[in-house]
Design an enzyme around this catalytic site. Structure first.
Site, PDB file in Angstrom:
ATOM      1  CG  ASP A 173      -2.249  -0.888   1.129  1.00 48.97           C
ATOM      2  OD1 ASP A 173      -2.257  -1.501  -0.096  1.00 48.97           O
ATOM      3  OD2 ASP A 173      -2.738  -1.100   1.962  1.00 48.97           O
ATOM      4  CD  GLU A 203     -11.445   2.995   2.947  1.00 48.25           C
ATOM      5  OE1 GLU A 203     -10.911   3.345   1.629  1.00 48.25           O
ATOM      6  OE2 GLU A 203     -12.805   3.174   3.212  1.00 48.25           O
ATOM      7  CB  CYS A 204      -6.634   1.027  -1.542  1.00 49.89           C
ATOM      8  SG  CYS A 204      -6.656   2.755  -1.697  1.00 49.89           S
ATOM      9  N   GLY A 205      -5.542   2.301   1.501  1.00 48.40           N
ATOM     10  CA  GLY A 205      -4.202   2.670   2.054  1.00 48.40           C
ATOM     11  C   GLY A 205      -4.364   4.569   2.117  1.00 48.40           C
TER      12      GLY A 205
END
Length: 309
Positions: A162, A270-272
């Site tokens: 990420d 969440e992706c980061g």
């Protein structure tokens, strides 16, 4: 008393100094007091008031407010449906060139080919929009990424993935483009941590995040796309709903949540780029400490070998 405020350039709340007044008019202005006027900021009561007011507005009105209020405004998107609706709405507002909202696209080097094809179609459809593409630092292909970080980093160390593929490129984009505020494609109906989104948020680094379609459902977004013939990712015709990297995105089954196909079977949602920056700062410190410990252990092993010989 000086005002306590969230600034778009500082990590925490700060005490703002009194403004210096123009000698002739007695008032501060952008031209006469540039060094003394603070960056864009909202006090806590102001932020609560704005969210109450903006909550009742349509996305077009929220976008107009953003354009007239927030300097350094950009849209960040991976060209999901909500981001495409925002892009189309902006294109129909006939914004003068200096106020047009540029787009930031994070090319993780692991997008579906369908996503990259969509980027080209978006460029053709919205030719006046500048799309700034940011990739992992110093890397231009997935092969180079694997050479630097190892195969399947998203499995061996998802936080480092990420950081390298999304968080660092995003922070570099914000710094180089002088970004104060971003438009996101997050909505409450996407569930998870997004269920209680405000229209306006400020992250711990002072970045202002606007969620203009926070109130819309997936059906409303989909209806807009169809009614306005907006280009979209062809994967959405194959039971996908939320499309990210190819290795962490699956089709969604009937009755499943909109983002159920992302990181399926994992607690991750969440992706980061929408996680607290302090989380990644702590992670990077841990990585550095681990490297130091490994170097120390290697040095000790070498010393033992020398003594034994």
């Amino acid at each position: 008393m000086p005002a306590v405020a969230f600034s778009a350039k500082h990590l925490e709340m700060e005490i703002l100094p009194p403004m210096h007044r123009d000698d002739e008019s007695g008032y501060a202005s952008g031209s006469s007091s540039e060094t003394s006027i603070p960056d864009v900021f909202f006090t806590k009561p102001h932020l609560r008031f704005l969210n109450r007011q903006l909550q009742n507005l349509e996305p077009q009105d929220i976008l107009r407010w953003c354009i007239t209020t927030l300097p350094g405004l950009f849209q960040t998107t991976a060209f999901g449906l909500t981001g495409l609706v925002t892009l189309d709405l902006l294109s129909k507002m006939k914004i003068p060139r200096p106020q047009q909202v540029d787009v930031i696209f994070l090319d993780t080097l692991h997008h579906f080919s369908e996503t990259l094809a969509l980027v080209d179609r978006v460029r053709d459809r919205y030719s006046l929009v500048n799309i700034h593409v940011y990739k992992p630092a110093g890397i231009s292909s997935s092969e180079q990424f694997a050479q630097q970080y190892g195969e399947k980093l998203w499995e061996t160390n998802d936080q480092l993935y990420d950081w390298a593929a999304k968080v660092e490129p995003a922070q570099r984009a914000y710094r180089e483009l002088q970004v104060n505020a971003i438009l996101t494609g997050r909505r409450r109906s996407q569930g998870g941590k997004r269920g209680d989104l405000d229209i306006v948020e400020i992250d711990e680094a002072g970045l202002i995040k606007i969620n203009p379609l926070a109130n819309w459902s997936f059906q409303q977004v989909q209806d807009y796309i169809r009614a306005n013939n907006v280009p979209y990712n062809s994967l959405l015709d194959q039971s996908y709903r939320s499309v990210g990297d190819w290795h962490s995105t699956q089709p969604v089954q009937t009755g499943e949540d909109e983002r159920a196909g992302r990181w399926k079977g994992q607690p991750k949602t969440e992706c980061g780029i929408h996680n607290p920056r302090s989380k990644f700062a702590q992670f990077l410190r841990q990585q550095e400490l681990r490297k130091q410990e490994e170097a120390l252990e290697e040095a000790l092993r070498s010393e033992v070998k020398i003594e034994s010989s």
